[in-house]
Design a protein around this motif. Structure first.
Motif, PDB file in Angstrom:
ATOM      1  N   VAL A   3      41.657  43.239  52.347  1.00 27.25           N
ATOM      2  CA  VAL A   3      42.904  41.968  52.442  1.00 27.25           C
ATOM      3  C   VAL A   3      43.000  41.533  53.924  1.00 27.25           C
ATOM      4  O   VAL A   3      43.488  42.467  54.745  1.00 27.25           O
ATOM      5  N   GLU A   6      44.003  36.396  57.188  1.00 21.84           N
ATOM      6  CA  GLU A   6      43.751  34.946  56.802  1.00 21.84           C
ATOM      7  C   GLU A   6      43.759  34.694  55.098  1.00 21.84           C
ATOM      8  O   GLU A   6      44.512  33.921  54.600  1.00 21.84           O
ATOM      9  N   GLU A   7      43.531  35.810  54.566  1.00 18.91           N
ATOM     10  CA  GLU A   7      43.622  35.980  52.836  1.00 18.91           C
ATOM     11  C   GLU A   7      45.119  36.023  52.632  1.00 18.91           C
ATOM     12  O   GLU A   7      45.588  35.381  51.653  1.00 18.91           O
ATOM     13  N   ARG A   8      45.786  36.715  53.466  1.00 18.84           N
ATOM     14  CA  ARG A   8      47.366  36.732  53.197  1.00 18.84           C
ATOM     15  C   ARG A   8      47.959  35.457  53.366  1.00 18.84           C
ATOM     16  O   ARG A   8      48.817  34.985  52.553  1.00 18.84           O
ATOM     17  N   ALA A 139      40.116  31.824  48.463  1.00 12.97           N
ATOM     18  CA  ALA A 139      40.525  33.253  48.820  1.00 12.97           C
ATOM     19  C   ALA A 139      41.397  33.915  47.802  1.00 12.97           C
ATOM     20  O   ALA A 139      41.518  35.172  47.693  1.00 12.97           O
ATOM     21  N   LEU A 143      40.807  37.400  46.041  1.00 17.35           N
ATOM     22  CA  LEU A 143      41.565  38.571  45.987  1.00 17.35           C
ATOM     23  C   LEU A 143      41.822  38.981  44.547  1.00 17.35           C
ATOM     24  O   LEU A 143      41.597  40.517  44.277  1.00 17.35           O
TER      25      LEU A 143
END
Length: 170
Positions: A3, A6-8, A139, A143
């Motif tokens: 993770v 940027e994905e968060r 994204a 995830l």
């Protein structure tokens, strides 16, 4: 599972959008309670800076408490959507069903909030899930694909979760 920051951040944007759609349902029932709105505002700040702070975690818990304090089921679900949204950036790099809640929670509780507000009309909840699926970024989908698939269940929440999870994997 990995993770990135940027994905968060992108997960936070989607989560804030999902929760914000039902915030008026909470505010109509508890106009003086700003905790769910603050949770979304602090989450939006995170999406700009990418820094997870103690304040982000505390406003998430405050929105959770607001959900327990309000009597209206639609308002409760709307506050839970805000709680899960503010908690979304705390997803861990563990491929567990618990981590899927960080991803799915804002959209699921937004759907339940709309459904409760419409007199338990499942078509309204289905429509909200459909909106969330259509607005999920690549994204968020990536995830989701890293986590175990959600199994179908008997409750309405489990049914919505299964539908959302399956669609986000496409």
């Amino acid at each position: 599972m990995t993770v990135s920051d940027e994905e968060r951040r992108l997960l936070g944007l989607w989560a804030a959008d999902c929760a914000e759609r039902v915030l008026p349902l909470f505010e109509a029932a508890a106009p003086d309670d700003t905790r769910p709105r603050e949770a979304i505002e602090v989450l939006r700040s995170f999406t700009q800076t990418g820094r997870r702070t103690a304040r982000l975690r505390s406003v998430s818990w405050a929105a959770h408490k607001a959900a327990r304090d309000v009597e209206d089921p639609a308002a409760t679900a709307a506050a839970r959507a805000a709680c899960y949204a503010a908690g979304a950036p705390y997803i861990h790099a563990l491929a567990t069903p618990h981590q899927a809640r960080h991803i799915h929670g804002p959209a699921l509780y937004a759907a339940l909030a709309r459904e409760f507000a419409a007199g338990d009309d499942p078509a309204v909840g289905d429509g909200e899930v459909h909106w969330a699926i259509g607005h999920a970024s690549p994204a968020v989908r990536a995830l989701t694909r890293q986590l175990p698939a959600c199994e179908p269940g008997r409750s309405r929440l489990a049914e919505l979760r299964h539908r959302l999870d399956a669609a986000l994997r496409l």
